[in-house]
Design an enzyme around this catalytic site. Structure first.
Site, PDB file in Angstrom:
ATOM      1  N   GLY A  48       0.763  -1.238   0.000  1.00 23.04           N
ATOM      2  CA  GLY A  48       0.000   0.000   0.000  1.00 23.04           C
ATOM      3  C   GLY A  48       0.788   1.280   0.000  1.00 23.04           C
ATOM      4  O   GLY A  48       0.325   2.294  -0.506  1.00 23.04           O
ATOM      5  N   ASP A 106      -4.780   1.971  10.887  1.00 29.24           N
ATOM      6  CA  ASP A 106      -6.148   1.873  11.395  1.00 29.24           C
ATOM      7  C   ASP A 106      -6.121   1.186  12.752  1.00 29.24           C
ATOM      8  O   ASP A 106      -6.028   1.852  13.767  1.00 29.24           O
ATOM      9  CB  ASP A 106      -7.121   1.253  10.384  1.00 29.24           C
ATOM     10  CG  ASP A 106      -6.585   0.033   9.678  1.00 29.24           C
ATOM     11  OD1 ASP A 106      -5.721  -0.678  10.218  1.00 29.24           O
ATOM     12  OD2 ASP A 106      -7.059  -0.231   8.567  1.00 29.24           O
TER      13      ASP A 106
END
Length: 178
Positions: A48, A106
């Site tokens: 990512g 997260d």
């Protein structure tokens, strides 16, 4: 594009490329100020972070190295809670300042796991630079040194982030339509 379709999900534009670029520029200026004399090893966390890391590195104004690790903790739209190391770090980090370049924090499980692993190798310091942070989702007590943008706890794609492998190529960030 305001709305896109990836596989079985629809997404709506949430962060335009111009906002992403501004956040990365601000972060790069802070890193340039803080680390110009530290000879840091920048560590891009694949997959990512590839776009974020590339754009950030273009703005770093001092000599430094970059390396890559590949970790996996997601399946579909959910974190598995388990971090798998697919490609590890080959560089010696003892006595070095290490800057982890993460696309999104997260739950914090991945970054917490990696920071703990690195600290066993006696670096001078470990810093975390994340483009995106979801404070509502974070379940770990972690220190984030550089944060581009704080975002709500929604599933997103684009700018390196994916849904089952799709959407990484998008210049903007999109939120799933519920």
């Amino acid at each position: 594009m305001k709305r896109i379709q990836l596989l079985d999900k629809e997404f709506v534009l949430s962060i335009p490329a111009s906002d992403i670029k501004r956040a990365i520029w601000d972060m790069a200026m802070k890193i340039n100020r803080d680390l110009h004399d530290k000879n840091p090893l920048m560590v891009c966390i694949l997959n990512g972070s590839f776009m974020f890391s590339a754009d950030l590195m273009k703005l770093i104004e001092f000599p430094c190295e970059i390396s890559f690790v590949k970790l996996s903790s997601y399946h579909g739209m959910e974190s598995t809670g388990e971090v798998k190391q697919l490609i590890g770090l080959n560089e010696n980090v003892e006595g070095r300042t290490v800057v982890l370049l993460e696309d999104i924090v997260d739950t914090g499980v991945t970054i917490d796991n990696l920071v703990r692993q690195l600290k066993t190798q006696n670096p001078a310091d470990v810093k975390v630079a994340t483009l995106l942070f979801k404070p509502e989702a974070c379940t770990r007590d972690i220190k984030l040194d550089y944060v581009g943008l704080e975002i709500p706890n929604d599933f997103i794609v684009g700018y390196g982030l994916d849904y089952d492998g799709y959407g990484r190529n998008l210049p903007d960030i999109y939120t799933v339509v519920k």
